[in-house]
Write an enzyme that holds these catalytic residues in place. Structure first.
Site, PDB file in Angstrom:
ATOM      1  N   TYR A 184     -52.340  52.353-142.643  1.00 57.28           N
ATOM      2  CA  TYR A 184     -52.640  51.134-141.899  1.00 57.28           C
ATOM      3  C   TYR A 184     -54.119  51.094-141.559  1.00 57.28           C
ATOM      4  O   TYR A 184     -54.811  52.121-141.551  1.00 57.28           O
ATOM      5  CB  TYR A 184     -51.802  51.041-140.615  1.00 57.28           C
ATOM      6  CG  TYR A 184     -52.179  52.033-139.538  1.00 57.28           C
ATOM      7  CD1 TYR A 184     -53.148  51.722-138.569  1.00 57.28           C
ATOM      8  CD2 TYR A 184     -51.575  53.286-139.463  1.00 57.28           C
ATOM      9  CE1 TYR A 184     -53.497  52.625-137.574  1.00 57.28           C
ATOM     10  CE2 TYR A 184     -51.915  54.196-138.471  1.00 57.28           C
ATOM     11  CZ  TYR A 184     -52.870  53.866-137.528  1.00 57.28           C
ATOM     12  OH  TYR A 184     -53.221  54.766-136.546  1.00 57.28           O
ATOM     13  N   CYS A 185     -54.621  49.878-141.297  1.00 54.22           N
ATOM     14  CA  CYS A 185     -55.990  49.687-140.847  1.00 54.22           C
ATOM     15  C   CYS A 185     -56.025  48.432-139.980  1.00 54.22           C
ATOM     16  O   CYS A 185     -54.973  47.945-139.562  1.00 54.22           O
ATOM     17  CB  CYS A 185     -56.961  49.607-142.022  1.00 54.22           C
ATOM     18  SG  CYS A 185     -56.570  48.334-143.239  1.00 54.22           S
ATOM     19  N   THR A 186     -57.187  47.905-139.705  1.00 48.30           N
ATOM     20  CA  THR A 186     -57.312  46.792-138.763  1.00 48.30           C
ATOM     21  C   THR A 186     -56.617  45.527-139.261  1.00 48.30           C
ATOM     22  O   THR A 186     -55.750  44.964-138.587  1.00 48.30           O
ATOM     23  CB  THR A 186     -58.789  46.479-138.480  1.00 48.30           C
ATOM     24  OG1 THR A 186     -59.448  47.673-138.077  1.00 48.30           O
ATOM     25  CG2 THR A 186     -58.908  45.432-137.378  1.00 48.30           C
TER      26      THR A 186
ATOM     27  N   ILE B 240     -53.054  46.062-138.185  1.00 50.17           N
ATOM     28  CA  ILE B 240     -52.660  46.122-136.776  1.00 50.17           C
ATOM     29  C   ILE B 240     -52.572  44.724-136.170  1.00 50.17           C
ATOM     30  O   ILE B 240     -51.678  44.437-135.374  1.00 50.17           O
ATOM     31  CB  ILE B 240     -53.672  46.978-135.981  1.00 50.17           C
ATOM     32  CG1 ILE B 240     -53.722  48.400-136.543  1.00 50.17           C
ATOM     33  CG2 ILE B 240     -53.316  47.014-134.499  1.00 50.17           C
ATOM     34  CD1 ILE B 240     -54.929  49.196-136.090  1.00 50.17           C
TER      35      ILE B 240
END
Length: 343
Positions: A198-200, A227
């Protein structure tokens, strides 16, 4: 024809305040083949400038990565324009969780070699062979699987203030630093573990998932929309929120609160705090975490040396900076010996 900014950030902020209209902070990306990035960039600037769009947008032959602010009144016209561009029609727009009319103060559309600095040679692997996308429901479910390894694809200063429970959070300065590090740490589990990333907003995982599949990982997954999209789904569907703390964002807000947990500490005194600031000394500009008490005590500076410089008349400060090479090193994120409580 105007193809660049003519107003300073201060002048733009004054205009936004005088207008008194709500703005929306939005991010999106799309990998696509762009034959003439410079012409595409110029065309975007002309249209978006007319719509009072502000933000930081990168364009390359591989696509577009955009973080921007648009007046709410102009959103429909902005979306209509996106839909006229074949590869941006119905593109997912990540609308910020916490809005701020001053999240961006200039329109910067830049042509880059890549829309994310990943350091990869895209010709060596199939960038379209991506991992399985997970919505919030499936993401929460897969985290319950003991064979899942959850990896945060962001940098140390991002994960420090917020991350998913149980996630591996590499202590790296850049995205490119994490790629080989993660492969090395998980090289014995390329077949038996589920690699979930996952990342922003999802863009880093798009390229990373294809890279890891190329490297032999058999079960690769990524959080769809990152996110930002995850929390919106959690909020709308009443799901369990497995993210703790804040989500770091790359605009004037610096972070969005995802949960009430404060998992970081002031880099100067060590008390619980998750507020990122930049050192008030323009010749330093260090990004670090500082509580209100230390901000008052240190005059918003990272060190006694910077505090002394900020106390000087502004013209004296300019003289001290004159002739110095302001490379990216002065913008280092939380890496400094003066920060006693940096993990």
């Amino acid at each position: 024809m105007q193809l660049y900014n003519t107003l300073s950030a201060k002048e733009r902020a004054e205009l936004i305040e005088a207008a008194g209209k709500e703005r929306l902070t939005i991010s999106f990306y799309q990998y696509a083949k762009i034959e003439n990035p410079q012409q595409f960039r110029d065309d975007l600037f002309v249209v978006w400038d007319s719509l009072d769009v502000l933000g930081r947008i990168y364009v390359a032959t591989e696509g577009i990565n955009a973080q921007l602010s648009v007046p709410a009144d102009n959103f429909n016209e902005f979306k209509t324009h996106l839909d006229t561009i074949s590869f941006l029609k119905d593109v997912r727009l990540n609308v910020a969780i916490e809005q701020d009319n001053f999240s961006f103060l200039k329109l910067k559309v830049k042509v880059r070699d890549k829309i994310v600095a990943d350091g990869l040679n895209d010709d060596t692997f199939d960038v379209t062979n991506k991992g399985v996308h997970l919505d919030a429901v499936k993401f929460n479910e897969i985290l319950e699987d003991p064979d899942t390894v959850l990896v945060d694809m962001r940098n140390h200063y991002e994960s420090e203030i917020g991350h998913f429970k149980g996630a591996v959070t590499p202590d790296v300065d850049t995205f490119r630093d994490s790629l080989d590090l993660i492969e090395e740490d998980l090289r014995e589990h390329k077949e038996d573990k589920k690699l979930v990333m996952y990342c922003t907003g999802g863009i880093r995982c798009e390229k990373a998932s294809a890279y890891y599949k190329h490297k032999g990982f058999q079960q690769v997954y990524q959080l769809e929309g990152g996110i930002i999209n995850y929390f919106r789904q959690v909020d709308e569907q009443g799901l369990e929120n497995k993210f703790i703390g804040k989500n770091f964002v790359f605009d004037q807000r610096r972070a969005e609160k995802i949960s009430e947990d404060v998992i970081a500490h002031c880099h100067q005194c060590g008390k619980p705090c998750d507020t990122h600031v930049n050192c008030a000394n323009e010749g330093c500009h260090l990004l670090f975490i500082q509580c209100e008490e230390c901000a008052e005590k240190m005059n918003h500076c990272c060190s006694d040396e910077c505090k002394e410089i900020v106390a000087l008349p502004y013209e004296e400060q300019k003289k001290l900076r004159k002739g110095k090479d302001n490379s990216n090193k002065i913008f280092k994120k939380g890496r400094s010996e003066v920060l006693k409580f940096k993990k």
